[in-house]
Write a protein that holds these residues in place. Structure first.
Motif, mmCIF file in Angstrom:
data_model
loop_
_atom_site.group_PDB
_atom_site.id
_atom_site.type_symbol
_atom_site.label_atom_id
_atom_site.label_comp_id
_atom_site.label_asym_id
_atom_site.label_seq_id
_atom_site.Cartn_x
_atom_site.Cartn_y
_atom_site.Cartn_z
ATOM 1 N N PHE A 1 9.962 -9.268 10.696
ATOM 2 C CA PHE A 1 9.140 -10.478 10.571
ATOM 3 C C PHE A 1 7.731 -10.259 11.123
ATOM 4 N N SER A 2 7.617 -9.572 12.237
ATOM 5 C CA SER A 2 6.277 -9.345 12.791
ATOM 6 C C SER A 2 5.464 -8.418 11.881
ATOM 7 N N THR A 3 6.127 -7.466 11.266
ATOM 8 C CA THR A 3 5.434 -6.590 10.317
ATOM 9 C C THR A 3 4.989 -7.379 9.088
ATOM 10 N N ALA A 4 5.868 -8.236 8.570
ATOM 11 C CA ALA A 4 5.508 -9.080 7.424
ATOM 12 C C ALA A 4 4.352 -10.012 7.788
ATOM 13 N N ASP A 5 4.409 -10.578 8.990
ATOM 14 C CA ASP A 5 3.319 -11.452 9.448
ATOM 15 C C ASP A 5 1.991 -10.704 9.496
ATOM 16 N N SER A 6 2.029 -9.463 9.961
ATOM 17 C CA SER A 6 0.785 -8.692 10.030
ATOM 18 C C SER A 6 0.269 -8.339 8.635
ATOM 19 N N ILE A 7 1.170 -8.141 7.689
ATOM 20 C CA ILE A 7 0.749 -7.856 6.312
ATOM 21 C C ILE A 7 0.026 -9.051 5.708
ATOM 22 N N ILE A 8 0.582 -10.244 5.913
ATOM 23 C CA ILE A 8 -0.041 -11.416 5.280
ATOM 24 C C ILE A 8 -1.355 -11.805 5.955
ATOM 25 N N GLU A 9 -1.590 -11.282 7.153
ATOM 26 C CA GLU A 9 -2.843 -11.572 7.859
ATOM 27 C C GLU A 9 -3.948 -10.568 7.549
ATOM 28 N N GLU A 10 -3.613 -9.495 6.832
ATOM 29 C CA GLU A 10 -4.620 -8.487 6.499
ATOM 30 C C GLU A 10 -5.689 -9.087 5.598
ATOM 31 N N LYS A 11 -6.944 -8.777 5.903
ATOM 32 C CA LYS A 11 -8.055 -9.280 5.090
ATOM 33 C C LYS A 11 -8.195 -8.487 3.796
ATOM 34 N N ASP A 12 -8.094 -7.181 3.882
ATOM 35 C CA ASP A 12 -8.208 -6.312 2.708
ATOM 36 C C ASP A 12 -6.861 -5.657 2.443
ATOM 37 N N ILE A 13 -5.913 -6.444 1.978
ATOM 38 C CA ILE A 13 -4.558 -5.934 1.772
ATOM 39 C C ILE A 13 -4.532 -4.945 0.609
ATOM 40 N N ASN A 14 -3.784 -3.883 0.811
ATOM 41 C CA ASN A 14 -3.596 -2.906 -0.248
ATOM 42 C C ASN A 14 -2.561 -3.482 -1.221
ATOM 43 N N GLU A 15 -3.018 -3.867 -2.396
ATOM 44 C CA GLU A 15 -2.166 -4.546 -3.370
ATOM 45 C C GLU A 15 -1.113 -3.642 -3.981
ATOM 46 N N ILE A 16 -1.294 -2.343 -3.874
ATOM 47 C CA ILE A 16 -0.391 -1.401 -4.523
ATOM 48 C C ILE A 16 0.624 -0.802 -3.553
ATOM 49 N N LEU A 17 0.338 -0.830 -2.283
ATOM 50 C CA LEU A 17 1.177 -0.163 -1.281
ATOM 51 C C LEU A 17 2.613 -0.702 -1.329
ATOM 52 N N LEU A 18 3.525 0.152 -1.735
ATOM 53 C CA LEU A 18 4.923 -0.233 -1.905
ATOM 54 C C LEU A 18 5.565 -0.661 -0.588
ATOM 55 N N GLU A 19 5.151 -0.061 0.524
ATOM 56 C CA GLU A 19 5.724 -0.418 1.824
ATOM 57 C C GLU A 19 5.494 -1.892 2.148
ATOM 58 N N ASN A 20 4.331 -2.408 1.782
ATOM 59 C CA ASN A 20 4.059 -3.831 2.012
ATOM 60 C C ASN A 20 5.007 -4.700 1.206
ATOM 61 N N LYS A 21 5.213 -4.328 -0.037
ATOM 62 C CA LYS A 21 6.076 -5.113 -0.919
ATOM 63 C C LYS A 21 7.532 -5.064 -0.455
ATOM 64 N N ILE A 22 7.974 -3.892 -0.032
ATOM 65 C CA ILE A 22 9.355 -3.753 0.446
ATOM 66 C C ILE A 22 9.566 -4.591 1.703
ATOM 67 N N THR A 23 8.635 -4.497 2.634
ATOM 68 C CA THR A 23 8.743 -5.273 3.872
ATOM 69 C C THR A 23 8.782 -6.763 3.586
ATOM 70 N N LEU A 24 7.894 -7.226 2.723
ATOM 71 C CA LEU A 24 7.860 -8.653 2.394
ATOM 72 C C LEU A 24 9.134 -9.093 1.678
ATOM 73 N N ALA A 25 9.648 -8.264 0.783
ATOM 74 C CA ALA A 25 10.883 -8.606 0.063
ATOM 75 C C ALA A 25 12.064 -8.721 1.035
ATOM 76 N N ILE A 26 12.180 -7.772 1.940
ATOM 77 C CA ILE A 26 13.265 -7.817 2.931
ATOM 78 C C ILE A 26 13.105 -9.043 3.822
ATOM 79 N N ALA A 27 11.878 -9.297 4.271
ATOM 80 C CA ALA A 27 11.631 -10.445 5.149
ATOM 81 C C ALA A 27 11.961 -11.760 4.441
ATOM 82 N N CYS A 28 11.634 -11.865 3.162
ATOM 83 C CA CYS A 28 11.963 -13.084 2.397
ATOM 84 C C CYS A 28 13.467 -13.306 2.359
ATOM 85 N N ARG A 29 14.210 -12.247 2.069
ATOM 86 C CA ARG A 29 15.674 -12.368 2.014
ATOM 87 C C ARG A 29 16.234 -12.766 3.378
#
Length: 118
Positions: free
Chosen positions: A6-34
């Motif tokens: 959750f803290s990792t997902a929170d830090s991802i959503i707070e990024e100003k210049d988020i890397n839209e392609i980075l798969l690690e961000n998507k995986i973390t967010l998907a796991i956190a959502c579940r």
């Protein structure tokens, strides 16, 4: 472990210049959502025997939640979690493909929705 996710997902959503392609961000967010959706459903389902949940835990929880709360406005968020996030997320999973094709912003929105479930 969940707090770290959750803290990792929170830090991802707070990024100003988020890397839209980075798969690690998507995986973390998907796991956190579940995990957020599961926590919410577990807290709401009366007399839930967690030991009897099978391999598709989120899907089984959503069926039980739907049975008990079929008019809940939160069902749409839970349905989105089931639709947008793969059940099997691991290093060699073919289920990465939907995440690759999905915008990180869709997952950010879903994570915010699941975080607001009460």
């Amino acid at each position: 472990m969940q707090d770290f996710i959750f803290s990792t997902a929170d830090s991802i959503i707070e990024e100003k210049d988020i890397n839209e392609i980075l798969l690690e961000n998507k995986i973390t967010l998907a796991i956190a959502c579940r995990l957020k959706a599961e926590q919410y459903m577990i807290s709401k389902i009366p007399n839930l025997n967690r030991a009897k949940l099978g391999n598709n835990q989120t899907r089984e929880l959503s069926k039980k939640y739907n049975h008990s709360f079929n008019s809940s406005p939160n069902l749409s968020t839970i349905d989105k979690v089931n639709l947008m996030t793969p059940e099997n997320i691991h290093i060699n999973a073919f289920m990465y493909e939907p995440l690759v094709d999905m915008s990180v912003y869709h997952l950010i929105t879903l994570y915010k929705e699941t975080s607001e479930l009460k």
